[in-house]
Every structure is written in C-alpha cells, then in structure tokens.
Design an enzyme around this catalytic site. Structure first.
Site, PDB file in Angstrom:
ATOM      1  N   ASP A  13      -2.495  -1.036   9.453  1.00  9.67           N
ATOM      2  CA  ASP A  13      -2.923  -1.629   8.535  1.00  9.67           C
ATOM      3  C   ASP A  13      -3.410  -2.770   7.492  1.00  9.67           C
ATOM      4  OD1 ASP A  13      -1.434   1.069   7.819  1.00  9.67           O
ATOM      5  OD2 ASP A  13       0.215   0.406   7.850  1.00  9.67           O
ATOM      6  N   LYS A  66       0.699  -1.315  -0.083  1.00  8.83           N
ATOM      7  CA  LYS A  66      -0.499   0.079  -0.018  1.00  8.83           C
ATOM      8  C   LYS A  66       0.893   1.528  -0.401  1.00  8.83           C
ATOM      9  CE  LYS A  66       0.768   1.470   3.928  1.00  8.83           C
ATOM     10  NZ  LYS A  66       1.253   2.614   4.854  1.00  8.83           N
TER      11      LYS A  66
END
Ligand code: C5P
Length: 305
Positions: A141, A10
C-alpha cells in the site's frame, strides 16, 4: 531544521481479491482513495548517525500496538532509502491519528512520509519513480500513500495509476474499539472462505464509472470489498456496526481494507455529521472525513526551516 510530512489514511472503494499467488500475495484490482485522516512525521538531522523514532498519538490510537524500533515501517523505510542512496542520521517524531492495524494503511502512510521526508531532509532529490520503487519494495500500500487522491491499484496493490475523481465524498470512519486485525490473518481467512477465488480479480469498471457521476448514491451501489466477509467472520460485531451506520442514514457501510475500521459513505457533509453523531453515541468514536485528499506532502514551508 525540522521537516514535517503529512500522510493520509486510505480506504478501498473496490477491493477485488484473487487466489493467492506462488509468492503468497494475492492479486488485487483495487481502487484506493486517500481520506482526511492524517499522521504527521517530523524529521531532523542528528550528528550521531543514528535513526531514531518516538511516537505520540490521539486517544483513539492504540500506541501500544505500534511496532517500535527497527520493526516500525517508518524506520524500515529510512533504512532502505539510506542503504540505497546515502544520507545521514535522522530523528523522527510520529504523531498518529490513523488507527493502528485498522485496515487504513496507517503504517504505510508513515513509511511514505519517512521516504519523502528523508529525501527532502538530506537533499537526495530522488525521482518520483525511485521513491515509488522503494515504496513498493517495503509494502503493497505504500506507493499509493505517496500519490494519494483516488487511484487504481493492481499487482499486489503496489502498481498504482491515478484516476480522475471529480467527487467530494463524505465519509464517517469508526476506528476499532477492541484492537486491530492482522492483515495476513484476514487474507488467510479469505482463502478458507473462498477456495475457488479466481486467478484474475474483477476490474473496477463500474466503480470508476460511478466515480465520474459525482453521485454518492451511485457510488454507494458499486462499493465492493472482497475481504469484508472474512473480517466480519473474525469480528461478528462489525456486521452490527455496518447495519447500525446504514440505519443511521449512511448510504453504505463498508469494512476498510482488511478491517476492522469501518467507513460509511454519506450523501453529503451534513449527512456525515448526523451519522457520526449517532454512531458516536453508541461507539467509542466516529470521525467525519472527506476524500479524495493529497498523498504524502510537506507541511512546513521552506522559509520556516
Ligand atoms: O505488502 P504488505 O507488507 O503490506 O502485506 C502484508 C501482508 O498482507 C502480506 O504478508 C500478506 O500476508 C498479505 N497480503 C496479501 N496480498 C496482498 C497484500 C497483502 O496476501 N495483495
């Protein structure tokens, strides 16, 4: 029967950070995007009841920095889902492409792959909500690594909501050449640099509007990373790298999350290849990637197993 799960790196298109909360975490308003740099995790049954992990990696991945044994996030993910829902012994083989401690949530991708893979391997059939709950307990995350695409993250980053993103964004990724940065260290440095950080970080309204235009120049104007000055202060060479990428033709260079990987938004895939060629000549490696891509997903067809 082997199950293989693929999970993406990401980047944060908007990372607004508030003052540390009482629990030590920082409130975030972030926009995540999953990009086409992947770790693959193979999972198999083992009759001994053990959970084991072996790792291999691309040349640019500093495998020596990867926590082994019970400290590895993939192992912790399997231990947590197993403690809550049962399931048996599992051997895992991890093939890493995402830089370690690079600010691209590689460990979180591996944990998401482990949760999904363990669920599928042992036929637990947990709901998406339960997988997201387990993910949020393990790390800020990890819920995003499950859902992928482009998403808004709030809380400490663990509350995720998918965003509509009609763009096909072209990125160049420069992984760290000299080892990773510790996320807690970068947040502590942010605290020193920003003693007056607001309790409520800024919402990404302009960035979300820019996503909707599909125009990379517009998106470039609204990229934001509040951790960038802390990461550049700890690694001044990142400032040079960001300028070099922009001089090579990138619309905008940005530290990825807490760094030290840097990402460069380009006008299109051709421009990204040209920027990667120029950066690749001066740095160890520059990878071309695109986003958004899917979250953790199975890549072995059921008839293969
Ligand atoms: O949630 P995760 O385990 O990935 O966080 C790693 C570290 O990063 C935390 O221990 C904390 O020091 C820092 N962090 C933070 N605020 C966040 C997310 C992470 O301070 N929102």
């Amino acid at each position: 029967m082997t199950i293989t799960i693929r999970a993406a790196a990401k980047i944060n298109l908007h990372l607004a950070v508030g003052a540390a909360r009482a629990d030590g975490f920082h409130p975030l308003q972030t926009v995540y995007q999953a990009i086409s740099l992947y770790d693959d995790l193979d999972l198999d049954h083992v009759t001994t009841g053990e959970v084991t992990l072996t790792c291999a990696g691309a040349d640019h991945v500093a495998l020596a920095e990867l926590p082994a044994g019970p400290d590895n996030l993939a192992v912790r993910a399997v231990e947590s889902i197993r403690a809550a829902h049962g399931g048996g012994g599992t051997s895992m083989r991890l093939h890493k492409n995402i830089p370690i401690a690079g600010g691209m949530a590689g460990g979180s991708a591996d944990a998401a792959a482990a949760l999904l893979g363990f669920d599928r391997l042992h036929g637990l059939d947990l709901s998406d909500e339960e997988l997201l709950r387990l993910a949020a307990e393990l790390g800020s995350d990890i819920p995003f690594a499950l859902i992928g695409g482009t998403a808004l993250g709030t809380g400490r980053g663990e509350i995720v909501e998918p965003l509509t993103d009609p763009g096909a964004w072209a990125w160049v990724v420069v992984p760290p050449a000299t080892g990773g940065l510790s996320t807690p260290q970068v947040y502590r440095h942010f605290d020193r640099l920003h003693p007056d950080a607001p309790a409520d970080p800024a919402a990404p309204d302009d960035l979300i509007a820019a996503l909707g235009t599909g125009d990379p120049a517009e998106l470039a104007r609204h990229l934001r990373n509040d951790l960038q000055d802390a990461a550049v202060d700890l690694r001044p060479e990142l400032g040079v790298l960001l300028r070099t990428g922009e001089e090579a033709g990138a619309l905008r260079g940005l530290v990825s999350g807490s760094g030290p990987s840097c990402v460069f938004l380009c006008a299109d895939a051709d421009a990204a290849r040209a920027v990667a060629a120029e950066l690749g000549a001066r740095y160890d490696l520059a990878l071309v990637a695109h986003g958004p891509v899917a979250g953790a997903h199975r890549v072995t067809a059921p008839q293969d197993v």
